[in-house]
Design a protein around this motif. Structure first.
Motif, PDB file in Angstrom:
ATOM      1  N   GLY A   1       0.833  -1.186   0.000  1.00 34.80           N
ATOM      2  CA  GLY A   1       0.000   0.000   0.000  1.00 34.80           C
ATOM      3  C   GLY A   1       0.869   1.239   0.000  1.00 34.80           C
ATOM      4  N   THR A   2       0.287   2.362   0.362  1.00 34.49           N
ATOM      5  CA  THR A   2       1.007   3.632   0.375  1.00 34.49           C
ATOM      6  C   THR A   2       2.074   3.655   1.458  1.00 34.49           C
ATOM      7  OG1 THR A   2      -0.987   4.717  -0.427  1.00 34.49           O
ATOM      8  CG2 THR A   2       0.724   6.134   0.507  1.00 34.49           C
ATOM      9  N   ARG A   3       1.660   3.470   2.707  1.00 36.17           N
ATOM     10  CA  ARG A   3       2.591   3.358   3.844  1.00 36.17           C
ATOM     11  C   ARG A   3       2.154   2.182   4.703  1.00 36.17           C
ATOM     12  NH1 ARG A   3       3.284   8.310   7.517  1.00 36.17           N
ATOM     13  NH2 ARG A   3       1.060   8.602   7.135  1.00 36.17           N
ATOM     14  N   GLU A   4       1.698   1.134   4.021  1.00 34.48           N
ATOM     15  CA  GLU A   4       1.264  -0.055   4.713  1.00 34.48           C
ATOM     16  C   GLU A   4       1.431  -1.247   3.787  1.00 34.48           C
ATOM     17  OE1 GLU A   4      -0.972   2.725   4.591  1.00 34.48           O
ATOM     18  OE2 GLU A   4      -1.519   2.117   2.575  1.00 34.48           O
ATOM     19  N   VAL A   5       1.369  -2.418   4.407  1.00 36.80           N
ATOM     20  CA  VAL A   5       1.372  -3.670   3.673  1.00 36.80           C
ATOM     21  C   VAL A   5       0.106  -4.407   4.097  1.00 36.80           C
ATOM     22  CG1 VAL A   5       2.535  -5.895   3.340  1.00 36.80           C
ATOM     23  CG2 VAL A   5       3.891  -3.788   3.540  1.00 36.80           C
TER      24      VAL A   5
END
Length: 169
Positions: A127-131
């Motif tokens: 994701g943007t700043r996540e998995v």
């Protein structure tokens, strides 16, 4: 004022990092955050602040370190960012209690998935700043290791959705 959600790492999980949510609320208020609410006992707090995300993170981590006597990692998102995490879930059709967003401070490295080990039936997406991870058979027996997320913290999508709702109402 910006409404933020802070996710604390390793709080009240597996008998470690005990932190009553009443103490967390009091800490947040003591450093100037307003309209503070906690959600379940795993270190989720919604609040408002005039500070930048970086300042919110730094102040809360400093306060928690004084309380715990050791560093406690904090991952922060605005309400709008959290809604984007919910909307961006590539496993939206899967059971939300078997799908997690692992929050990170920075975007995951482009090669993050090439360093994964122990993957069985789990599905993983950046994701943007996540998995995002979907554990189709549940997380309990998973052997999945994702080195890129070692400083992150995971929340299931039920929790993420509730916090997104709180952070935007």
């Amino acid at each position: 004022m910006t409404r933020y959600v802070a996710f604390l790492r390793a709080v009240n999980v597996g008998g470690t990092g005990k932190l009553p949510m009443s103490e967390l609320r009091a800490m947040c208020e003591s450093i100037g955050f307003t309209n503070v609410r906690t959600y379940i006992a795993s270190g989720n707090v919604v609040f408002e602040s005039k500070l930048t995300e970086a300042s919110v993170k730094a102040r809360l981590e400093r306060c928690l370190e004084i309380y715990a006597g050791k560093p406690v990692g904090v991952l922060v998102r605005t309400g709008a960012e959290l809604v984007a995490v919910v909307d961006g879930n590539p496993f939206g059709a899967a059971a939300p209690n078997r799908t997690v967003a692992i929050f990170l401070d920075a975007p995951p490295p482009a090669d993050a998935l090439s360093h994964v080990s122990g993957q069985q039936d789990e599905e993983i997406a950046l994701g943007t700043r996540e998995v995002y991870v979907h554990y189709s058979n549940g997380i309990a027996h998973s052997k999945l290791k994702i080195p890129a997320v070692r400083t992150g913290t995971a929340r299931n999508m039920n929790t993420v959705a509730k916090l997104a709702e709180w952070a935007t109402d």
